[in-house]
Design an enzyme around this catalytic site. Structure first.
Site, PDB file in Angstrom:
ATOM      1  N   ASP A 294       5.983  10.934   5.289  1.00 53.62           N
ATOM      2  CA  ASP A 294       5.515   9.832   4.972  1.00 53.62           C
ATOM      3  C   ASP A 294       6.578   9.096   4.322  1.00 53.62           C
ATOM      4  O   ASP A 294       5.864   8.490   3.341  1.00 53.62           O
ATOM      5  CB  ASP A 294       4.028  10.033   4.546  1.00 53.62           C
TER       6      ASP A 294
ATOM      7  N   HIS B 194       5.647   5.427   1.909  1.00 51.36           N
ATOM      8  CA  HIS B 194       4.896   4.251   2.653  1.00 51.36           C
ATOM      9  C   HIS B 194       5.194   3.399   2.774  1.00 51.36           C
ATOM     10  O   HIS B 194       4.468   2.027   2.400  1.00 51.36           O
ATOM     11  CB  HIS B 194       2.944   4.528   1.979  1.00 51.36           C
TER      12      HIS B 194
ATOM     13  N   ASN C  99       3.357  13.435   8.761  1.00 50.42           N
ATOM     14  CA  ASN C  99       2.775  13.435   9.872  1.00 50.42           C
ATOM     15  C   ASN C  99       2.784  12.026   9.953  1.00 50.42           C
ATOM     16  O   ASN C  99       2.594  11.389  11.136  1.00 50.42           O
ATOM     17  CB  ASN C  99       0.956  13.987   9.598  1.00 50.42           C
ATOM     18  N   HIS C 100       3.722  11.137   9.585  1.00 42.01           N
ATOM     19  CA  HIS C 100       3.320   8.900  10.043  1.00 42.01           C
ATOM     20  C   HIS C 100       4.927   9.189  10.108  1.00 42.01           C
ATOM     21  O   HIS C 100       5.744   8.020  11.055  1.00 42.01           O
ATOM     22  CB  HIS C 100       3.546   8.591   8.436  1.00 42.01           C
TER      23      HIS C 100
ATOM     24  N   HIS D 256       0.390  14.000   1.005  1.00 37.72           N
ATOM     25  CA  HIS D 256      -0.553  14.529   1.844  1.00 37.72           C
ATOM     26  C   HIS D 256      -1.180  12.880   1.447  1.00 37.72           C
ATOM     27  O   HIS D 256      -2.321  12.659   2.770  1.00 37.72           O
ATOM     28  CB  HIS D 256      -0.678  15.316   2.577  1.00 37.72           C
TER      29      HIS D 256
ATOM     30  N   ASP E   8       4.844  11.331  -1.310  1.00 43.60           N
ATOM     31  CA  ASP E   8       4.558   9.846   0.041  1.00 43.60           C
ATOM     32  C   ASP E   8       5.251   8.967  -0.577  1.00 43.60           C
ATOM     33  O   ASP E   8       4.801   8.587  -2.263  1.00 43.60           O
ATOM     34  CB  ASP E   8       2.812   9.531   0.404  1.00 43.60           C
TER      35      ASP E   8
END
Length: 327
Positions: A91, A65, A123-124, A247, A63
């Protein structure tokens, strides 16, 4: 879809120009340039398989982000493309302050080096999630809602999983009780949203649980958790050595599970400014030796620059040796 007026190298140069700046300095590409990145990358994603088959050597990141300056630190450490091959596990957007720079640089590298640079869906990378957790608001504030929808069209075509040299299975979230054959992943049609249940949902949302046998409910309220026995059975059935996923925030940037049969990677140090975690990148060499490069959490007053350390693990045997993981 390619726009002759858009200069890809100029986009990459401007995105990299802020190296060495105080974290937070923005790069404001034009709307046309961003639309070009989304549309061109989308074409490439669709032209490549939804289940990628990749070869080592390559570097794998978890990730990000929206932590753009940490993404730049990862590249400083691992080598800017095309110096190394990369696989990112999803992500890219939400939570951090510079999702736009993160995703634009990743898409630009995908277009520039389509056979050496790979990004999976997290999932984002889903409208119903990034509508809530920051990316929509960032797009609306800096550009407009229409551009956010263009990103959604691109995200809906991202690949879902990758297999490295037939031995390492990678995805954003984890395994699925519905996954019996890799053909099931290959049959998923794109573009697609992320459904609330089923195989695609699980690959992006599920989590390992060391205290569990079999499958369990997930505290996220989506998908499942799975125990070490599930990982062992999966690897044995598919003649693989390792599951590599992201995740979940992990303190050291990477964390093993199930006797080193699964590893979690998380590449955003000091996640959201609220965690004291390190970030990690996993390098896989030609013999499938895995090593970890660590981005230590930055001290509060530290300016740009990476603090790094490396740790090597014989995690998988050489390709032709199928006797199990080395210790």
């Amino acid at each position: 879809m390619s726009n002759p007026d858009v200069d890809l190298d100029s986009i990459i140069d401007r995105l990299l120009e802020v190296r060495g700046s105080r974290p937070g300095r923005q790069v404001q590409l034009s709307e046309d340039e961003i639309r070009f990145l989304c549309n061109k990358a989308r074409e490439i994603f669709i032209s490549q398989p939804i289940l990628l088959e990749l070869e080592a050597p390559l570097k794998i990141c978890g990730d990000i982000h929206g932590q753009y300056y940490d993404l730049l630190r990862l590249f400083e450490y691992g080598g800017f493309p095309p110096e190394a091959n990369y696989l990112f596990l999803g992500d890219y957007v939400d939570r951090g302050k510079q999702s736009l720079e993160v995703i634009c640089l990743l898409l630009a590298y995908k277009i520039k080096y389509p056979e050496n640079f790979f990004i999976l869906r997290g999932n984002h990378e889903c409208a119903s999630i990034n509508r809530i957790y920051g990316f929509y608001d960032e797009c609306k504030r800096r550009y407009n809602i229409k551009l956010w929808k263009t990103f959604t069209d691109c995200f809906n075509c991202l690949p879902i999983a990758a297999i490295i040299d037939e031995k390492i299975f990678t995805m954003h979230g984890g395994l699925s009780p519905d996954l019996n054959s890799m053909d099931q992943i290959q049959r998923i049609m794109r573009p697609t949203d992320v459904p609330d249940t089923g195989l695609l949902c699980d690959l992006l949302w599920s989590d390992p649980d060391k205290d569990l046998t079999g499958w369990g409910d997930n505290d996220r309220g989506v998908s499942f958790t799975f125990g070490p026995d599930v990982v062992s059975r999966f690897l044995h059935k598919h003649d693989m050595d390792l599951v590599c996923r992201a995740h979940q925030v992990v303190e050291d940037g990477y964390e093993f599970f199930s006797k080193r049969q699964l590893v979690t990677l998380f590449s955003a140090p000091n996640y959201c400014g609220e965690f004291d975690n390190a970030g990690a990148m996993m390098s896989v060499d030609e013999s499938l030796l895995c090593s970890f490069q660590i981005l230590k959490p930055a001290e509060k007053k530290q300016r740009y620059g990476y603090q790094g350390s490396s740790q090597n693990w014989h995690m998988t045997p050489p390709r032709k040796n199928k006797t199990g993981n080395s210790k």
